[in-house]
Design a protein around this motif. Structure first.
Motif, PDB file in Angstrom:
ATOM      1  N   ILE A  15      33.910  51.224 118.319  1.00  0.00           N
ATOM      2  CA  ILE A  15      32.605  51.493 117.718  1.00  0.00           C
ATOM      3  C   ILE A  15      31.500  51.060 118.686  1.00  0.00           C
ATOM      4  CG2 ILE A  15      31.110  50.954 115.748  1.00  0.00           C
ATOM      5  CD1 ILE A  15      33.939  50.033 114.435  1.00  0.00           C
ATOM      6  N   VAL A  16      30.510  51.929 118.874  1.00  0.00           N
ATOM      7  CA  VAL A  16      29.435  51.643 119.817  1.00  0.00           C
ATOM      8  C   VAL A  16      28.093  51.456 119.110  1.00  0.00           C
ATOM      9  CG1 VAL A  16      28.189  52.499 121.838  1.00  0.00           C
ATOM     10  CG2 VAL A  16      30.622  53.002 121.578  1.00  0.00           C
ATOM     11  N   CYS A  17      27.813  52.303 118.102  1.00  0.00           N
ATOM     12  CA  CYS A  17      26.464  52.346 117.548  1.00  0.00           C
ATOM     13  C   CYS A  17      26.467  52.744 116.067  1.00  0.00           C
ATOM     14  CB  CYS A  17      25.628  53.341 118.355  1.00  0.00           C
ATOM     15  SG  CYS A  17      26.271  55.035 118.271  1.00  0.00           S
ATOM     16  N   GLU A  18      25.268  52.860 115.517  1.00  0.00           N
ATOM     17  CA  GLU A  18      25.131  53.256 114.109  1.00  0.00           C
ATOM     18  C   GLU A  18      25.640  54.682 113.861  1.00  0.00           C
ATOM     19  OE1 GLU A  18      24.042  51.544 111.278  1.00  0.00           O
ATOM     20  OE2 GLU A  18      24.315  49.833 112.609  1.00  0.00           O
ATOM     21  N   MET A  19      25.552  55.554 114.877  1.00  0.00           N
ATOM     22  CA  MET A  19      26.075  56.905 114.718  1.00  0.00           C
ATOM     23  C   MET A  19      27.596  56.856 114.521  1.00  0.00           C
ATOM     24  SD  MET A  19      25.617  60.313 117.089  1.00  0.00           S
ATOM     25  CE  MET A  19      23.834  60.256 117.021  1.00  0.00           C
ATOM     26  N   CYS A  20      28.253  55.961 115.253  1.00  0.00           N
ATOM     27  CA  CYS A  20      29.704  55.770 115.080  1.00  0.00           C
ATOM     28  C   CYS A  20      29.992  55.333 113.645  1.00  0.00           C
ATOM     29  CB  CYS A  20      30.230  54.687 116.015  1.00  0.00           C
ATOM     30  SG  CYS A  20      30.098  55.018 117.774  1.00  0.00           S
ATOM     31  N   LYS A  21      29.216  54.365 113.174  1.00  0.00           N
ATOM     32  CA  LYS A  21      29.376  53.848 111.808  1.00  0.00           C
ATOM     33  C   LYS A  21      29.285  54.980 110.793  1.00  0.00           C
ATOM     34  CE  LYS A  21      26.921  50.792 108.547  1.00  0.00           C
ATOM     35  NZ  LYS A  21      27.949  49.894 108.039  1.00  0.00           N
ATOM     36  N   ASN A  22      28.251  55.805 110.915  1.00  0.00           N
ATOM     37  CA  ASN A  22      28.056  56.914 109.972  1.00  0.00           C
ATOM     38  C   ASN A  22      29.185  57.928 110.050  1.00  0.00           C
ATOM     39  OD1 ASN A  22      25.640  55.819 109.075  1.00  0.00           O
ATOM     40  ND2 ASN A  22      24.398  56.989 110.522  1.00  0.00           N
ATOM     41  N   THR A  23      29.617  58.259 111.264  1.00  0.00           N
ATOM     42  CA  THR A  23      30.699  59.236 111.447  1.00  0.00           C
ATOM     43  C   THR A  23      31.987  58.752 110.784  1.00  0.00           C
ATOM     44  OG1 THR A  23      29.744  59.990 113.539  1.00  0.00           O
ATOM     45  CG2 THR A  23      32.089  60.468 113.175  1.00  0.00           C
ATOM     46  N   ILE A  24      32.341  57.503 111.018  1.00  0.00           N
ATOM     47  CA  ILE A  24      33.591  56.952 110.481  1.00  0.00           C
ATOM     48  C   ILE A  24      33.512  56.808 108.966  1.00  0.00           C
ATOM     49  CG2 ILE A  24      35.125  54.934 110.454  1.00  0.00           C
ATOM     50  CD1 ILE A  24      34.293  54.557 113.463  1.00  0.00           C
ATOM     51  N   GLU A  25      32.424  56.219 108.466  1.00  0.00           N
ATOM     52  CA  GLU A  25      32.302  56.009 107.013  1.00  0.00           C
ATOM     53  C   GLU A  25      32.293  57.340 106.261  1.00  0.00           C
ATOM     54  OE1 GLU A  25      28.958  53.380 106.423  1.00  0.00           O
ATOM     55  OE2 GLU A  25      30.135  51.615 106.998  1.00  0.00           O
ATOM     56  N   LYS A  26      31.561  58.325 106.772  1.00  0.00           N
ATOM     57  CA  LYS A  26      31.524  59.638 106.107  1.00  0.00           C
ATOM     58  C   LYS A  26      32.870  60.344 106.227  1.00  0.00           C
ATOM     59  CE  LYS A  26      26.577  60.505 106.429  1.00  0.00           C
ATOM     60  NZ  LYS A  26      25.513  61.208 107.130  1.00  0.00           N
ATOM     61  N   GLY A  27      33.489  60.271 107.398  1.00  0.00           N
ATOM     62  CA  GLY A  27      34.771  60.921 107.615  1.00  0.00           C
ATOM     63  C   GLY A  27      35.857  60.368 106.707  1.00  0.00           C
ATOM     64  N   ALA A  37      35.008  52.703 102.721  1.00  0.00           N
ATOM     65  CA  ALA A  37      35.175  52.368 104.138  1.00  0.00           C
ATOM     66  C   ALA A  37      33.896  51.701 104.612  1.00  0.00           C
ATOM     67  CB  ALA A  37      35.456  53.619 104.958  1.00  0.00           C
ATOM     68  N   PHE A  38      34.044  50.574 105.306  1.00  0.00           N
ATOM     69  CA  PHE A  38      32.886  49.854 105.830  1.00  0.00           C
ATOM     70  C   PHE A  38      33.107  49.584 107.309  1.00  0.00           C
ATOM     71  CE2 PHE A  38      30.883  45.848 107.085  1.00  0.00           C
ATOM     72  CZ  PHE A  38      29.557  46.198 106.894  1.00  0.00           C
ATOM     73  N   VAL A  39      32.125  49.955 108.123  1.00  0.00           N
ATOM     74  CA  VAL A  39      32.196  49.739 109.561  1.00  0.00           C
ATOM     75  C   VAL A  39      31.240  48.618 109.939  1.00  0.00           C
ATOM     76  CG1 VAL A  39      31.790  50.762 111.831  1.00  0.00           C
ATOM     77  CG2 VAL A  39      32.847  52.127 110.022  1.00  0.00           C
ATOM     78  N   ASP A  40      31.780  47.605 110.623  1.00  0.00           N
ATOM     79  CA  ASP A  40      30.982  46.491 111.136  1.00  0.00           C
ATOM     80  C   ASP A  40      30.786  46.742 112.625  1.00  0.00           C
ATOM     81  OD1 ASP A  40      29.841  44.097 111.889  1.00  0.00           O
ATOM     82  OD2 ASP A  40      31.618  42.884 111.492  1.00  0.00           O
ATOM     83  N   VAL A  41      29.594  47.244 112.995  1.00  0.00           N
ATOM     84  CA  VAL A  41      29.324  47.619 114.388  1.00  0.00           C
ATOM     85  C   VAL A  41      29.431  46.408 115.317  1.00  0.00           C
ATOM     86  CG1 VAL A  41      27.671  48.656 115.994  1.00  0.00           C
ATOM     87  CG2 VAL A  41      27.944  49.621 113.705  1.00  0.00           C
ATOM     88  N   PRO A  42      28.733  45.287 115.054  1.00  0.00           N
ATOM     89  CA  PRO A  42      28.841  44.148 115.979  1.00  0.00           C
ATOM     90  C   PRO A  42      30.267  43.584 116.068  1.00  0.00           C
ATOM     91  CG  PRO A  42      27.003  43.829 114.462  1.00  0.00           C
ATOM     92  CD  PRO A  42      27.772  45.034 113.985  1.00  0.00           C
ATOM     93  N   GLY A  43      30.996  43.631 114.956  1.00  0.00           N
ATOM     94  CA  GLY A  43      32.348  43.094 114.935  1.00  0.00           C
ATOM     95  C   GLY A  43      33.409  44.076 115.408  1.00  0.00           C
ATOM     96  N   ASN A  44      33.007  45.336 115.634  1.00  0.00           N
ATOM     97  CA  ASN A  44      33.934  46.386 116.068  1.00  0.00           C
ATOM     98  C   ASN A  44      35.131  46.548 115.122  1.00  0.00           C
ATOM     99  OD1 ASN A  44      32.824  47.716 118.170  1.00  0.00           O
ATOM    100  ND2 ASN A  44      34.055  46.770 119.761  1.00  0.00           N
ATOM    101  N   THR A  45      34.880  46.456 113.815  1.00  0.00           N
ATOM    102  CA  THR A  45      35.976  46.596 112.861  1.00  0.00           C
ATOM    103  C   THR A  45      35.660  47.637 111.792  1.00  0.00           C
ATOM    104  OG1 THR A  45      35.139  44.810 111.463  1.00  0.00           O
ATOM    105  CG2 THR A  45      36.789  44.205 113.120  1.00  0.00           C
ATOM    106  N   ILE A  46      36.739  48.190 111.246  1.00  0.00           N
ATOM    107  CA  ILE A  46      36.666  49.105 110.115  1.00  0.00           C
ATOM    108  C   ILE A  46      37.496  48.476 109.009  1.00  0.00           C
ATOM    109  CG2 ILE A  46      37.195  51.428 109.252  1.00  0.00           C
ATOM    110  CD1 ILE A  46      37.345  52.307 112.245  1.00  0.00           C
TER     111      ILE A  46
END
Length: 95
Positions: A15-27, A37-46
Motif C-alpha cells: 500500500i502506498v497511498c489513499e488511492m490504494c486504500k480506496n481501490t482495495i476497500e472498494k474491491g 475491509a479496512f486498509v491502514d496506509v501507514p501500517g501497510n496492512t489490510i
C-alpha cells in the motif's frame, strides 16, 4: 452473523497511498462473504472481517492479488500490477 461465525484476516500489503486504500476497500467490498475491509496506509496492512462459510482466506488473498497488490508474501501478476495507477506502484512488487 454471530461473532463465532466471523473470520478475521490481517495481512501486510504493498500500500502506498489513499488511492490504494480506496481501490482495495472498494474491491474487497464486492467479494461474496467479505463483511468489512479496512486498509491502514501507514501500517501497510489490510484487515478483513469475513464469513468463512462464504469465502476462504486464500480467496481473499487472491482478490487482493487480482487488484494488483501484494497479499502478505504473495506477489500479484504483472498484468494485475500494471493496471494500478502509477502512484500506487512499488518497485519489485509484481512477479
Amino acid at each position: 452473523v454471530t461473532y463465532a461465525q466471523q473470520g478475521k484476516l490481517t495481512m501486510t500489503s504493498s500500500i502506498v497511498c489513499e488511492m490504494c486504500k480506496n481501490t482495495i476497500e472498494k474491491g474487497l467490498a464486492f467479494e461474496k462473504g467479505v463483511k468489512m475491509a479496512f486498509v491502514d496506509v501507514p501500517g501497510n496492512t489490510i484487515t478483513v472481517n469475513y464469513n468463512p462459510k462464504k469465502i476462504t482466506e486464500e480467496e481473499i488473498k487472491q482478490a487482493v492479488l487480482d487488484l494488483g497488490y501484494m497479499a502478505g508474501d504473495l506477489k500479484p501478476t504483472k498484468p494485475a500490477y500494471d493496471n494500478l495507477h502509477d502512484c500506487c506502484k512499488k518497485d519489485g512488487v509484481s512477479e
